[in-house]
Design a protein around this motif. Structure first.
Motif, PDB file in Angstrom:
ATOM      1  N   MET A   5       0.859  -1.239   0.009  1.00 45.39           N
ATOM      2  CA  MET A   5      -0.125  -0.028   0.151  1.00 45.39           C
ATOM      3  C   MET A   5       0.974   1.237   0.055  1.00 45.39           C
ATOM      4  O   MET A   5       1.534   1.453   0.983  1.00 45.39           O
ATOM      5  N   PRO A   6       1.063   1.824  -1.262  1.00 44.39           N
ATOM      6  CA  PRO A   6       1.818   3.161  -1.230  1.00 44.39           C
ATOM      7  C   PRO A   6       1.660   4.371  -0.368  1.00 44.39           C
ATOM      8  O   PRO A   6       0.272   4.631  -0.112  1.00 44.39           O
ATOM      9  N   GLU A   7       2.435   4.885   0.382  1.00 43.45           N
ATOM     10  CA  GLU A   7       2.239   6.171   1.071  1.00 43.45           C
ATOM     11  C   GLU A   7       2.104   7.234  -0.030  1.00 43.45           C
ATOM     12  O   GLU A   7       3.371   7.349  -0.507  1.00 43.45           O
ATOM     13  N   ILE A   8       1.252   8.034   0.057  1.00 40.60           N
ATOM     14  CA  ILE A   8       1.014   9.092  -1.185  1.00 40.60           C
ATOM     15  C   ILE A   8       1.410  10.418  -0.432  1.00 40.60           C
ATOM     16  O   ILE A   8       1.964  11.233  -1.210  1.00 40.60           O
ATOM     17  N   CYS A   9       1.150  10.495   0.664  1.00 36.98           N
ATOM     18  CA  CYS A   9       1.685  11.874   1.321  1.00 36.98           C
ATOM     19  C   CYS A   9       1.514  11.610   2.969  1.00 36.98           C
ATOM     20  O   CYS A   9       1.208  10.859   3.508  1.00 36.98           O
ATOM     21  N   ARG A  10       2.368  12.741   3.513  1.00 33.60           N
ATOM     22  CA  ARG A  10       2.544  12.540   5.005  1.00 33.60           C
ATOM     23  C   ARG A  10       2.510  14.130   5.490  1.00 33.60           C
ATOM     24  O   ARG A  10       3.248  14.937   4.930  1.00 33.60           O
ATOM     25  N   PHE A  11       1.530  14.690   6.401  1.00 29.27           N
ATOM     26  CA  PHE A  11       1.705  15.898   6.912  1.00 29.27           C
ATOM     27  C   PHE A  11       1.236  16.066   8.316  1.00 29.27           C
ATOM     28  O   PHE A  11       0.099  15.334   8.408  1.00 29.27           O
TER      29      PHE A  11
ATOM     30  N   LEU B 194      -4.151   0.210 -12.646  1.00 31.34           N
ATOM     31  CA  LEU B 194      -3.601  -0.368 -13.967  1.00 31.34           C
ATOM     32  C   LEU B 194      -2.659  -1.384 -13.504  1.00 31.34           C
ATOM     33  O   LEU B 194      -2.083  -1.460 -12.501  1.00 31.34           O
ATOM     34  N   ASP B 195      -2.485  -2.085 -14.635  1.00 32.70           N
ATOM     35  CA  ASP B 195      -1.484  -3.515 -14.611  1.00 32.70           C
ATOM     36  C   ASP B 195      -0.121  -2.807 -14.069  1.00 32.70           C
ATOM     37  O   ASP B 195       0.751  -3.406 -13.461  1.00 32.70           O
ATOM     38  N   ILE B 196       0.287  -1.670 -14.665  1.00 33.68           N
ATOM     39  CA  ILE B 196       1.545  -1.029 -14.150  1.00 33.68           C
ATOM     40  C   ILE B 196       1.563  -0.597 -12.719  1.00 33.68           C
ATOM     41  O   ILE B 196       2.748  -0.602 -12.457  1.00 33.68           O
ATOM     42  N   LYS B 197       0.554  -0.242 -12.256  1.00 37.29           N
ATOM     43  CA  LYS B 197       0.425   0.173 -10.981  1.00 37.29           C
ATOM     44  C   LYS B 197       1.408   1.301 -10.620  1.00 37.29           C
ATOM     45  O   LYS B 197       2.174   1.238  -9.602  1.00 37.29           O
ATOM     46  N   GLN B 198       1.334   2.482 -11.402  1.00 39.38           N
ATOM     47  CA  GLN B 198       2.054   3.356 -11.191  1.00 39.38           C
ATOM     48  C   GLN B 198       1.428   4.517  -9.977  1.00 39.38           C
ATOM     49  O   GLN B 198       0.271   4.522 -10.063  1.00 39.38           O
ATOM     50  N   TRP B 199       2.262   5.076  -9.386  1.00 35.42           N
ATOM     51  CA  TRP B 199       1.575   6.001  -8.427  1.00 35.42           C
ATOM     52  C   TRP B 199       2.710   7.307  -8.148  1.00 35.42           C
ATOM     53  O   TRP B 199       4.006   7.191  -8.439  1.00 35.42           O
ATOM     54  N   ARG B 200       2.381   8.472  -7.912  1.00 32.37           N
ATOM     55  CA  ARG B 200       3.208   9.384  -7.339  1.00 32.37           C
ATOM     56  C   ARG B 200       2.779  10.139  -5.973  1.00 32.37           C
ATOM     57  O   ARG B 200       1.739   9.897  -5.405  1.00 32.37           O
ATOM     58  N   LYS B 201       3.976  10.385  -5.425  1.00 27.48           N
ATOM     59  CA  LYS B 201       3.689  11.191  -4.290  1.00 27.48           C
ATOM     60  C   LYS B 201       3.046  12.437  -4.619  1.00 27.48           C
ATOM     61  O   LYS B 201       3.354  13.158  -5.555  1.00 27.48           O
ATOM     62  N   ILE B 202       2.184  13.080  -3.530  1.00 29.29           N
ATOM     63  CA  ILE B 202       1.289  14.440  -3.599  1.00 29.29           C
ATOM     64  C   ILE B 202       1.972  15.259  -2.743  1.00 29.29           C
ATOM     65  O   ILE B 202       2.224  14.794  -1.546  1.00 29.29           O
ATOM     66  N   ASP B 203       2.216  16.381  -3.010  1.00 24.86           N
ATOM     67  CA  ASP B 203       2.649  17.189  -2.031  1.00 24.86           C
ATOM     68  C   ASP B 203       1.722  17.659  -0.614  1.00 24.86           C
ATOM     69  O   ASP B 203       0.552  17.565  -0.885  1.00 24.86           O
TER      70      ASP B 203
ATOM     71  N   GLY C 115       1.434  14.612  11.304  1.00 23.89           N
ATOM     72  CA  GLY C 115       1.221  13.418  11.512  1.00 23.89           C
ATOM     73  C   GLY C 115       0.154  12.490  10.911  1.00 23.89           C
ATOM     74  O   GLY C 115      -0.344  11.428  11.491  1.00 23.89           O
ATOM     75  N   ILE C 116      -0.197  12.859   9.959  1.00 24.63           N
ATOM     76  CA  ILE C 116      -1.461  12.251   9.108  1.00 24.63           C
ATOM     77  C   ILE C 116      -0.641  11.666   7.929  1.00 24.63           C
ATOM     78  O   ILE C 116       0.117  12.214   7.368  1.00 24.63           O
ATOM     79  N   VAL C 117      -1.090  10.269   7.618  1.00 22.81           N
ATOM     80  CA  VAL C 117      -0.177   9.481   6.617  1.00 22.81           C
ATOM     81  C   VAL C 117      -1.538   9.212   5.797  1.00 22.81           C
ATOM     82  O   VAL C 117      -2.664   8.730   6.027  1.00 22.81           O
ATOM     83  N   ILE C 118      -1.274   9.444   4.365  1.00 21.69           N
ATOM     84  CA  ILE C 118      -2.345   9.226   3.289  1.00 21.69           C
ATOM     85  C   ILE C 118      -1.860   7.795   2.665  1.00 21.69           C
ATOM     86  O   ILE C 118      -0.502   8.077   2.068  1.00 21.69           O
ATOM     87  N   HIS C 119      -2.546   6.757   2.581  1.00 19.51           N
ATOM     88  CA  HIS C 119      -2.464   5.845   1.523  1.00 19.51           C
ATOM     89  C   HIS C 119      -3.510   5.316   0.559  1.00 19.51           C
ATOM     90  O   HIS C 119      -4.549   5.856   0.674  1.00 19.51           O
ATOM     91  N   MET C 120      -2.803   4.679  -0.447  1.00 14.64           N
ATOM     92  CA  MET C 120      -3.827   4.215  -1.434  1.00 14.64           C
ATOM     93  C   MET C 120      -3.479   2.641  -1.820  1.00 14.64           C
ATOM     94  O   MET C 120      -2.341   2.613  -1.721  1.00 14.64           O
ATOM     95  N   TYR C 121      -4.386   1.917  -1.818  1.00 12.82           N
ATOM     96  CA  TYR C 121      -4.379   0.491  -2.162  1.00 12.82           C
ATOM     97  C   TYR C 121      -4.076   0.305  -3.764  1.00 12.82           C
ATOM     98  O   TYR C 121      -4.814   0.987  -4.567  1.00 12.82           O
ATOM     99  N   PHE C 122      -3.421  -0.688  -4.180  1.00 13.48           N
ATOM    100  CA  PHE C 122      -3.281  -1.092  -5.587  1.00 13.48           C
ATOM    101  C   PHE C 122      -4.705  -1.849  -5.819  1.00 13.48           C
ATOM    102  O   PHE C 122      -5.207  -2.442  -5.074  1.00 13.48           O
ATOM    103  N   ASP C 123      -5.403  -1.562  -7.031  1.00 11.46           N
ATOM    104  CA  ASP C 123      -6.580  -2.194  -7.460  1.00 11.46           C
ATOM    105  C   ASP C 123      -7.654  -1.993  -6.468  1.00 11.46           C
ATOM    106  O   ASP C 123      -8.488  -2.895  -6.226  1.00 11.46           O
ATOM    107  N   ASP C 124      -7.856  -0.908  -5.798  1.00  7.84           N
ATOM    108  CA  ASP C 124      -9.066  -0.648  -4.760  1.00  7.84           C
ATOM    109  C   ASP C 124     -10.430  -0.464  -5.526  1.00  7.84           C
ATOM    110  O   ASP C 124     -10.164  -0.338  -6.664  1.00  7.84           O
ATOM    111  N   HIS C 125     -11.357  -0.541  -4.844  1.00 10.92           N
ATOM    112  CA  HIS C 125     -12.591  -0.435  -5.184  1.00 10.92           C
ATOM    113  C   HIS C 125     -13.154   0.969  -5.586  1.00 10.92           C
ATOM    114  O   HIS C 125     -12.583   1.951  -4.844  1.00 10.92           O
TER     115      HIS C 125
END
Length: 87
Positions: free
Chosen positions: A1-7, A75-84, A9-19
């Motif tokens: 589960m990639p960490e997308i952002c942190r600020f 997507l099958d590539i499962k690319q993700w980016r950090k967000i400011d 003390g809050i941590v934001i995640h997204m799962y691969f292939d989520d609903h």
């Protein structure tokens, strides 16, 4: 589960292939929640009011980036980016 952002003390995640609907997962101390991307609505769980408002403000500012990440993580590539973070 990639960490997308942190600020603040809050941590934001997204799962691969989520609903749908497009959403992300938030951790803050012992709290866990799910936030909808399109309306910044609390979908599940609990966050203290102050942290919820911060996450909602960040969601509104970063909606397009969040939607792009949600789409790309499915997507099958499962690319993700950090967000400011919220500053």
């Amino acid at each position: 589960m990639p960490e997308i952002c942190r600020f603040f003390g809050i941590v934001i995640h997204m799962y691969f292939d989520d609903h749908n609907p497009p959403h992300f997962h938030v951790e803050y101390q012992d709290c866990r929640t799910i936030i909808g991307i399109r309306d910044a609505e609390l979908l599940e769980g609990y966050l203290p009011a102050k942290q919820l408002k911060l996450v909602q403000a960040w969601t509104i500012l970063r909606e397009e980036e969040l939607l792009s990440n949600f789409r790309d993580l499915g997507l099958d590539i499962k690319q993700w980016r950090k967000i400011d973070p919220l500053l």
